[in-house]
Design a protein around this motif. Structure first.
Motif, mmCIF file in Angstrom:
data_model
loop_
_atom_site.group_PDB
_atom_site.id
_atom_site.type_symbol
_atom_site.label_atom_id
_atom_site.label_comp_id
_atom_site.label_asym_id
_atom_site.label_seq_id
_atom_site.Cartn_x
_atom_site.Cartn_y
_atom_site.Cartn_z
ATOM 1 N N GLN A 62 0.831 -1.212 0.000
ATOM 2 C CA GLN A 62 0.000 0.000 0.000
ATOM 3 C C GLN A 62 0.860 1.254 0.000
ATOM 4 O OE1 GLN A 62 -2.240 -1.156 3.434
ATOM 5 N NE2 GLN A 62 -0.382 -1.648 4.546
ATOM 6 N N MET B 28 -5.918 6.072 9.034
ATOM 7 C CA MET B 28 -5.917 4.847 9.853
ATOM 8 C C MET B 28 -5.982 5.163 11.332
ATOM 9 S SD MET B 28 -5.918 2.250 7.951
ATOM 10 C CE MET B 28 -6.702 2.955 6.517
ATOM 11 N N HIS C 6 -8.756 2.216 19.813
ATOM 12 C CA HIS C 6 -7.921 1.154 20.387
ATOM 13 C C HIS C 6 -8.464 0.638 21.722
ATOM 14 C CE1 HIS C 6 -4.817 2.828 17.481
ATOM 15 N NE2 HIS C 6 -5.232 1.665 17.018
ATOM 16 N N GLY D 73 -3.608 -7.426 11.788
ATOM 17 C CA GLY D 73 -3.462 -6.034 11.321
ATOM 18 C C GLY D 73 -2.889 -5.219 12.458
ATOM 19 N N ASP E 52 0.141 -0.366 13.770
ATOM 20 C CA ASP E 52 0.503 0.839 14.529
ATOM 21 C C ASP E 52 0.758 0.520 15.995
ATOM 22 O OD1 ASP E 52 -2.176 1.122 15.969
ATOM 23 O OD2 ASP E 52 -2.778 1.155 13.873
ATOM 24 N N CYS F 233 -0.189 -9.899 14.198
ATOM 25 C CA CYS F 233 0.079 -10.466 12.875
ATOM 26 C C CYS F 233 -0.284 -9.423 11.828
ATOM 27 C CB CYS F 233 -0.715 -11.754 12.686
ATOM 28 S SG CYS F 233 -0.390 -12.545 11.104
ATOM 29 N N GLU F 234 0.704 -8.679 11.401
ATOM 30 C CA GLU F 234 0.518 -7.559 10.465
ATOM 31 C C GLU F 234 1.181 -7.936 9.144
ATOM 32 O OE1 GLU F 234 -0.619 -4.033 10.167
ATOM 33 O OE2 GLU F 234 0.240 -4.486 8.198
ATOM 34 N N ILE F 235 0.461 -7.714 8.048
ATOM 35 C CA ILE F 235 0.982 -8.141 6.742
ATOM 36 C C ILE F 235 2.114 -7.239 6.246
ATOM 37 C CG2 ILE F 235 -0.561 -6.826 5.184
ATOM 38 C CD1 ILE F 235 -1.006 -9.527 3.659
ATOM 39 N N ASP G 57 0.478 -12.708 6.627
ATOM 40 C CA ASP G 57 -0.940 -12.546 6.278
ATOM 41 C C ASP G 57 -1.794 -13.171 7.391
ATOM 42 O OD1 ASP G 57 -3.471 -12.549 5.218
ATOM 43 O OD2 ASP G 57 -2.881 -13.412 3.283
ATOM 44 N N GLY G 58 -2.673 -12.359 7.960
ATOM 45 C CA GLY G 58 -3.520 -12.834 9.058
ATOM 46 C C GLY G 58 -4.436 -13.969 8.647
ATOM 47 N N ASP H 258 -8.113 -5.938 13.523
ATOM 48 C CA ASP H 258 -7.869 -4.490 13.435
ATOM 49 C C ASP H 258 -7.357 -4.218 12.024
ATOM 50 O OD1 ASP H 258 -7.130 -1.865 13.738
ATOM 51 O OD2 ASP H 258 -5.615 -2.229 15.258
ATOM 52 N N SER H 259 -8.277 -4.234 11.081
ATOM 53 C CA SER H 259 -7.868 -4.293 9.675
ATOM 54 C C SER H 259 -8.250 -3.036 8.902
ATOM 55 C CB SER H 259 -8.553 -5.476 9.006
ATOM 56 O OG SER H 259 -9.899 -5.156 8.771
ATOM 57 N N THR H 260 -7.634 -2.884 7.753
ATOM 58 C CA THR H 260 -8.012 -1.836 6.813
ATOM 59 C C THR H 260 -9.353 -2.183 6.162
ATOM 60 O OG1 THR H 260 -6.434 -3.001 5.420
ATOM 61 C CG2 THR H 260 -5.756 -0.850 6.186
ATOM 62 N N GLU H 261 -9.808 -1.310 5.297
ATOM 63 C CA GLU H 261 -11.066 -1.515 4.582
ATOM 64 C C GLU H 261 -10.989 -2.806 3.742
ATOM 65 O OE1 GLU H 261 -9.661 1.316 5.250
ATOM 66 O OE2 GLU H 261 -11.366 2.168 6.313
ATOM 67 N N PRO I 40 -5.251 -6.150 0.534
ATOM 68 C CA PRO I 40 -4.840 -7.278 1.391
ATOM 69 C C PRO I 40 -5.857 -7.658 2.460
ATOM 70 C CG PRO I 40 -3.501 -5.306 1.853
ATOM 71 C CD PRO I 40 -4.306 -5.027 0.614
ATOM 72 N N ALA I 41 -6.743 -6.712 2.833
ATOM 73 C CA ALA I 41 -7.690 -6.990 3.929
ATOM 74 C C ALA I 41 -8.976 -7.659 3.453
ATOM 75 C CB ALA I 41 -8.028 -5.702 4.665
HETATM 76 N N1 AAT Z 1 -5.198 0.577 14.488
HETATM 77 C C1 AAT Z 1 -5.904 1.277 13.477
HETATM 78 C C2 AAT Z 1 -5.242 1.100 12.167
HETATM 79 C C3 AAT Z 1 -5.697 0.276 11.208
HETATM 80 S S1 AAT Z 1 -4.534 -0.263 10.089
HETATM 81 C C4 AAT Z 1 -4.947 -1.907 9.706
HETATM 82 C C5 AAT Z 1 -3.725 -2.740 9.308
HETATM 83 O O1 AAT Z 1 -4.191 -3.968 8.775
HETATM 84 C C6 AAT Z 1 -2.799 -2.139 8.239
HETATM 85 O O2 AAT Z 1 -1.549 -1.862 8.803
HETATM 86 C C7 AAT Z 1 -2.712 -3.227 7.160
HETATM 87 O O3 AAT Z 1 -1.405 -3.372 6.610
HETATM 88 C C8 AAT Z 1 -3.143 -4.468 7.948
HETATM 89 N N2 AAT Z 1 -3.646 -5.589 7.124
HETATM 90 C C9 AAT Z 1 -4.432 -5.522 6.014
HETATM 91 N N3 AAT Z 1 -4.664 -6.752 5.532
HETATM 92 C C10 AAT Z 1 -4.031 -7.631 6.358
HETATM 93 C C11 AAT Z 1 -3.897 -9.055 6.381
HETATM 94 N N4 AAT Z 1 -4.471 -9.837 5.435
HETATM 95 N N5 AAT Z 1 -3.167 -9.621 7.382
HETATM 96 C C12 AAT Z 1 -2.586 -8.858 8.339
HETATM 97 N N6 AAT Z 1 -2.667 -7.512 8.360
HETATM 98 C C13 AAT Z 1 -3.382 -6.895 7.390
HETATM 99 C C14 AAT Z 1 -7.144 -0.033 11.029
HETATM 100 C C15 AAT Z 1 -7.907 1.121 10.474
HETATM 101 C C16 AAT Z 1 -9.388 0.969 10.578
HETATM 102 C C17 AAT Z 1 -10.225 1.572 9.475
HETATM 103 C C18 AAT Z 1 -9.974 2.998 9.140
HETATM 104 N N7 AAT Z 1 -11.013 3.586 8.309
#
Ligand code: AAT
Length: 279
Positions: A32, A53, A63, A84, A87, A106-108, A139-140, A157-160, A164-165
């Motif tokens: 990303q 994020m 959090h 995820g 941070d 476990c952060e990708i 990868d989670g 705690d993932s992205t949209e 990858p999410a």
């Molecule tokens: N603590 C609030 C921040 C986040 S970031 C979410 C994290 O999920 C990102 O760093 C991303 O790299 C990670 N991620 C995405 N896909 C995967 C996966 N398959 N395995 C592991 N980690 C992953 C969350 C923000 C919330 C929404 C904001 N609008």
């Protein structure tokens, strides 16, 4: 208007802007676009693929609410997984619980972890060699598939659900999460805004409900996320978060979470409650 403005185009019809003083970091990782900017209102802000994020000044809401509701519902959480969350904010809250012996992140994207340690040390504090913390760059989806019966609490705690999410919002994933939990385990996932992502919330709630006997939606107010009203969906094998005996909850310093709010967060506005009903 003087100064520089950052805008997140939250939907094709909606933007969120704030004035920033500095761009501290930008890079393209294998997963990303990553940026850290310094904003007047919220302090330093972590941006992934042009989406906010977390920020220094409002991160506590997200959090605390992704972690303490599940961790105080479970009577004795010992082993916790955060998927995820690179941070470090969610794992920082998890390790505050005296019962938690081990918390695994476990952060990708390892660059999210390293950049957060450099620019957001207040949030990433538990990632600097905390004795309870283990960090995996993986990868989670895969990690959860490979670890059955391991965890008391799993936080997503993932992205949209794009890139990858995507796999972290799939029915198959929730089935794997069920298997990765101990017999009385609890999962919680961030599930976006009821104003902006109603269809997603409805679908995810039904999927989690098809896997877990206890499924509940709760909300929190997060000013830097689209619409400011945010949801979390909890799936639990045994414990009901609304029936939790919070008189036994550990005395942890918080700024948003309180035992009364824990219960109140499950009181949903009618249009949000409707997303939890089959139509
Ligand atoms: N603590 C609030 C921040 C986040 S970031 C979410 C994290 O999920 C990102 O760093 C991303 O790299 C990670 N991620 C995405 N896909 C995967 C996966 N398959 N395995 C592991 N980690 C992953 C969350 C923000 C919330 C929404 C904001 N609008």
């Amino acid at each position: 208007m003087s100064g520089f403005w950052y805008t997140e185009k939250q939907t094709p019809n909606l933007g969120y802007s704030c004035k920033f003083t500095k761009t501290l970091h930008t890079e393209t990782t294998p997963f990303q676009e990553l940026a850290i900017i310094d904003t007047e209102q919220w302090g330093r802000m972590l941006v992934l693929d042009n989406m906010v994020m977390t920020t220094i000044n409002d991160e506590f809401v997200y959090h605390e609410m992704i972690s303490h509701v599940a961790l105080n519902t479970h009577p004795n959480p010992k082993k916790v997984m955060i998927i995820g969350g690179g941070d470090g904010g969610a794992i920082r809250e998890a390790v505050k619980h005296p019962s938690v012996e081990k918390a695994v992140l476990c952060e990708i994207d390892g660059r999210v972890i390293e950049t957060s340690k450099e620019y957001l040390p207040e949030i990433a504090s538990a990632l600097f060699g905390h004795p309870k913390v283990e960090v995996l760059v993986a990868d989670g989806v895969k990690h959860i598939q490979e670890n059955a019966g391991e965890y008391d609490v799993i936080m997503v705690d993932s992205t949209e659900p794009i890139g990858p999410a995507e796999g972290l919002f799939a029915l198959e994933f929730y089935k794997d999460v069920y298997r990765a939990l101990k017999p009385d385990g609890i999962m919680v996932a961030q599930t976006e805004s009821p104003f902006v992502n109603a269809d997603l919330i409805r679908r995810v709630f039904q999927d989690i409900q098809s896997v877990f006997p206890v499924t509940k939606l709760y909300t929190a107010s997060i000013p830097t996320y689209p619409s400011g009203l945010w949801t979390f969906t909890m799936g639990s094998k045994v414990y009901d978060p609304e029936q939790a005996d919070l008189s036994k909850a550990p005395d942890i310093e918080t700024r948003y979470y309180t035992p009364a709010l824990h219960k109140a967060a499950f009181q949903l506005p009618r249009f949000v409650e409707a997303l939890t009903k089959k139509d």
